[in-house]
Design an enzyme around this catalytic site. Structure first.
Site, PDB file in Angstrom:
ATOM      1  N   TRP A  92      41.866 -19.759  22.790  1.00 38.30           N
ATOM      2  CA  TRP A  92      41.911 -19.130  24.105  1.00 38.30           C
ATOM      3  C   TRP A  92      42.892 -17.965  24.139  1.00 38.30           C
ATOM      4  CZ3 TRP A  92      38.129 -20.430  27.131  1.00 38.30           C
ATOM      5  CH2 TRP A  92      37.596 -21.718  27.071  1.00 38.30           C
ATOM      6  N   THR A 136      35.384 -18.326  51.767  1.00 41.81           N
ATOM      7  CA  THR A 136      35.988 -17.847  50.522  1.00 41.81           C
ATOM      8  C   THR A 136      35.419 -16.472  50.201  1.00 41.81           C
ATOM      9  OG1 THR A 136      34.248 -18.859  49.235  1.00 41.81           O
ATOM     10  CG2 THR A 136      36.224 -20.170  49.570  1.00 41.81           C
ATOM     11  N   GLU A 149      40.987 -22.319  50.192  1.00 39.34           N
ATOM     12  CA  GLU A 149      40.894 -23.774  50.320  1.00 39.34           C
ATOM     13  C   GLU A 149      42.257 -24.422  50.539  1.00 39.34           C
ATOM     14  OE1 GLU A 149      39.472 -21.884  48.091  1.00 39.34           O
ATOM     15  OE2 GLU A 149      37.471 -22.573  47.531  1.00 39.34           O
ATOM     16  N   LYS A 199      37.483 -16.496  24.884  1.00 39.78           N
ATOM     17  CA  LYS A 199      37.496 -17.503  23.820  1.00 39.78           C
ATOM     18  C   LYS A 199      37.097 -16.827  22.512  1.00 39.78           C
ATOM     19  CE  LYS A 199      36.603 -22.285  22.963  1.00 39.78           C
ATOM     20  NZ  LYS A 199      35.835 -23.482  23.233  1.00 39.78           N
TER      21      LYS A 199
HETATM   22  P1  AMP Z   1      41.122 -16.556  47.724  1.00 41.26           P
HETATM   23  O1  AMP Z   1      40.520 -17.836  48.117  1.00 41.26           O
HETATM   24  O2  AMP Z   1      40.276 -15.370  48.057  1.00 41.26           O
HETATM   25  O3  AMP Z   1      42.507 -16.396  48.259  1.00 41.26           O
HETATM   26  O4  AMP Z   1      41.232 -16.549  46.126  1.00 41.26           O
HETATM   27  C1  AMP Z   1      41.936 -17.540  45.430  1.00 41.26           C
HETATM   28  C2  AMP Z   1      42.085 -17.177  43.971  1.00 41.26           C
HETATM   29  O5  AMP Z   1      42.863 -15.972  43.837  1.00 41.26           O
HETATM   30  C3  AMP Z   1      42.861 -18.184  43.160  1.00 41.26           C
HETATM   31  O6  AMP Z   1      42.046 -19.266  42.747  1.00 41.26           O
HETATM   32  C4  AMP Z   1      43.357 -17.356  41.993  1.00 41.26           C
HETATM   33  O7  AMP Z   1      42.372 -17.221  40.989  1.00 41.26           O
HETATM   34  C5  AMP Z   1      43.599 -16.011  42.618  1.00 41.26           C
HETATM   35  N1  AMP Z   1      45.024 -15.846  42.909  1.00 41.26           N
HETATM   36  C6  AMP Z   1      45.648 -15.983  44.092  1.00 41.26           C
HETATM   37  N2  AMP Z   1      46.970 -15.721  43.970  1.00 41.26           N
HETATM   38  C7  AMP Z   1      47.190 -15.433  42.664  1.00 41.26           C
HETATM   39  C8  AMP Z   1      48.345 -15.098  41.887  1.00 41.26           C
HETATM   40  N3  AMP Z   1      49.539 -14.964  42.428  1.00 41.26           N
HETATM   41  N4  AMP Z   1      48.166 -14.888  40.562  1.00 41.26           N
HETATM   42  C9  AMP Z   1      46.957 -14.989  39.987  1.00 41.26           C
HETATM   43  N5  AMP Z   1      45.837 -15.296  40.667  1.00 41.26           N
HETATM   44  C10 AMP Z   1      45.941 -15.512  41.978  1.00 41.26           C
END
Ligand code: AMP
Length: 536
Positions: free
Chosen positions: A440, A180, A326, A435
């Site tokens: 929120w 990640t 994930e 918050k």
């Molecule tokens: P990663 O594992 O690096 O792909 O990051 C995942 C995280 O990216 C998710 O839990 C979201 O918080 C954010 N994310 C991915 N796609 C979007 C989207 N289209 N809009 C908002 N947040 C996103």
């Protein structure tokens, strides 16, 4: 009663064979570091990927052992995408944008045995070499220069490889791993199986999702080290789509040139990439003749509605999607369902700005902090997910088990709202919500509205500690080149759209918003920068 069906394993070995046998004539084009184009066909790809698999076996790779890559998006990376898993080993893509110490941490945590590296990235490898112990480092001579002493030459290995004898594989065997790119904390490893990867490729290729077909030309801008380029190389090979890899040239002009030259019909990348592309076409609207109906899948961070609208004007259809490392990564993608075909243009844009609808076999739910009931009677809460390509744990990190609920759902850490049509909209990361006075405020909604202002290129809204309200929102804004806007003008722009208490208390103008290696805004950095704004 016993069923009478064959138990045919879902493995990448089948996809590799299929790509060569059925789509031998489809092309794979890669832009090399010197900007020249490398071209060959799926027939060549299948032959070379099989040779690499044979070479890896000859070098002694065993089932389940990790083959790391430090590579840009190009043909040799695609070969490794298939060769390592088909040889029974595990493809581990390293993020070349990380700090060398972090790459070394990840290599050691994953216990990578071999490394395949672009020759142009050897200087980066040299920076963490002393902290790692690869048994073989195989250099890909992208520059066509002789490979330096001490490294295995990728091309020589392929030329001298023994015939590849595919090992028997179970569909639940590990095939790939990815860490990640979290905005906080140490990276965590996710291990994909052949089965999860194949099912993900099948589902993402369906028409309403990424719709990757044989007649498409795919340009994966999203790096192959970011969740397997969203699985697209596997989808493309499954359908025999032509691929145009951008190599290391990810600036807007080079991408647009490649898309025109190769007649790209579908592409994928994070919003920052498409914002750059938009600025380039706005500057020179007549320069690029893109393929009609060009689709740009956009995810990794929220795609602002203003971006979706503006790209439409230039014939580029932004398709919003949401995913996570994930989740392999696809968790939702946007398409307009038939029950929504009567929407006005504005209503349709509002739907298209949502992150979309879960693909088959992925289930999404929003949960209140305390349990079942959604917050405030609306279906807003922590987004949880389950499905065959959702991780059930992290690689050797049992302490992280609280990211899964007792009833087996993965807790995403995102706050989402589900509408009555099943569209999911991300309101925030849990840790990015503001918050204020017990209420929120969604930073993502404010950011999207700010980015619709003609002078604003990019905006981040962060929570800043406040003596009376606990937290108040502050907007950090990047203006477009040559544009002007005052805090009052931005406030006037937001006022009609939001409750008064949502409006940011302050506007900070900056040259750039800090980002992670995968294009997410680093709000933690901004929060600490402005932590003392309202309290000393
Ligand atoms: P990663 O594992 O690096 O792909 O990051 C995942 C995280 O990216 C998710 O839990 C979201 O918080 C954010 N994310 C991915 N796609 C979007 C989207 N289209 N809009 C908002 N947040 C996103």
């Amino acid at each position: 009663m016993q069923n009478t069906m064959m138990n045919f394993p879902l493995t990448l070995t089948h996809l590799l064979k299929r790509a060569g046998q059925l789509f031998g004539g489809s092309e794979i084009v890669s832009r090399l570091p010197d900007k020249s184009l490398h071209r060959y066909t799926y027939r060549d790809f299948q032959r070379r990927a099989s040779a690499l698999a044979g070479a890896l076996q000859q070098l002694g790779i065993k089932k389940g052992e990790r083959v790391a890559t430090l590579m840009w998006n190009h043909y040799a990376h695609l070969e490794t995408y298939f060769a390592a898993p088909c040889a029974g080993s595990v493809l581990h893509t390293l993020n070349l944008r990380l700090h060398p110490d972090d790459i070394a941490f990840i290599v050691n945590h994953a216990q990578d045995r071999f490394l395949i590296v672009d020759d142009v990235l050897l200087p980066l490898y040299e920076k963490f070499k002393a902290q790692t112990k690869f048994e073989h480092v195989i250099a890909v001579p992208l520059t066509k220069q002789p490979v330096a002493a001490g490294y295995d030459d990728y091309e020589k290995l392929l030329a001298n490889a023994p015939a590849f004898d595919p090992p028997p594989l179970n569909e639940n065997d590990a095939c790939g791993m990815c860490y990640t790119s979290g905005t906080t904390g140490k990276p965590k490893g996710v291990v994909y199986s052949h089965r999860s990867t194949v099912l993900h490729a099948l589902a993402t290729s369906t028409v309403d999702y990424m719709g990757i077909g044989n007649r498409d030309t795919l340009c994966p801008v999203v790096p192959m080290f970011h969740v397997n380029a969203w699985g697209l190389p596997y989808s493309a090979a499954m359908m025999g789509a032509k691929i145009a890899f951008p190599g290391p040239h990810l600036d807007a002009v080079n991408l647009l040139d490649l898309m025109v030259a190769e007649n790209v019909t579908v592409s994928a990348g994070v919003p920052t990439i498409w914002m750059g592309v938009l600025q380039a076409v706005e500057k020179e609207p007549a320069r690029w003749k893109l393929a009609p109906g060009l689709r740009m899948v956009c995810g990794g961070a929220a795609a602002p509605e203003a971006l979706i609208r503006a790209m439409d004007r230039y014939g580029m259809r932004v398709i919003h999607g949401w995913g996570m490392t994930e989740l392999s990564p696809l968790g939702a993608l946007n398409f307009i369902k038939r029950e929504l075909t009567d929407l006005t243009r504005d209503e349709e844009y509002a739907v298209r700005a949502k992150q979309g609808v879960a693909p088959p076999f992925v289930e999404l739910r929003t949960m209140a902090e305390s349990g079942e009931a959604p917050w405030d009677g609306v279906a807003m809460g922590e987004l949880q997910v389950r499905g065959p390509w959702v991780a059930a744990g992290y690689h050797e990190l049992p302490s992280e088990s609280d990211q899964w609920t007792a009833d087996g759902w993965f807790r995403t850490g995102d706050i989402a709202i589900m509408d009555e049509h099943g569209y999911m909209k991300i309101a925030d990361r849990i840790k990015d919500l503001v918050k204020s006075g017990g209420e929120w405020i969604s930073s993502v909604d404010l950011e999207n509205a700010l980015m619709a202002h003609p002078a604003v290129a990019e905006a981040a809204v962060i929570a800043v500690p406040h003596p009376r309200w606990d937290e108040r929102p502050v907007a950090v804004v990047v203006l477009k080149p040559g544009a002007n806007a005052t805090p009052d003008a931005l406030r006037d722009h937001l006022e009609p759209k939001f409750a008064k208490f949502w409006l940011p208390d302050d506007y900070k103008f900056v040259d750039a918003i800090p980002k992670t290696s995968t294009g997410k805004m680093l709000k933690a950095t901004l929060r600490s920068q402005y932590a003392k704004l309202f309290i000393s």
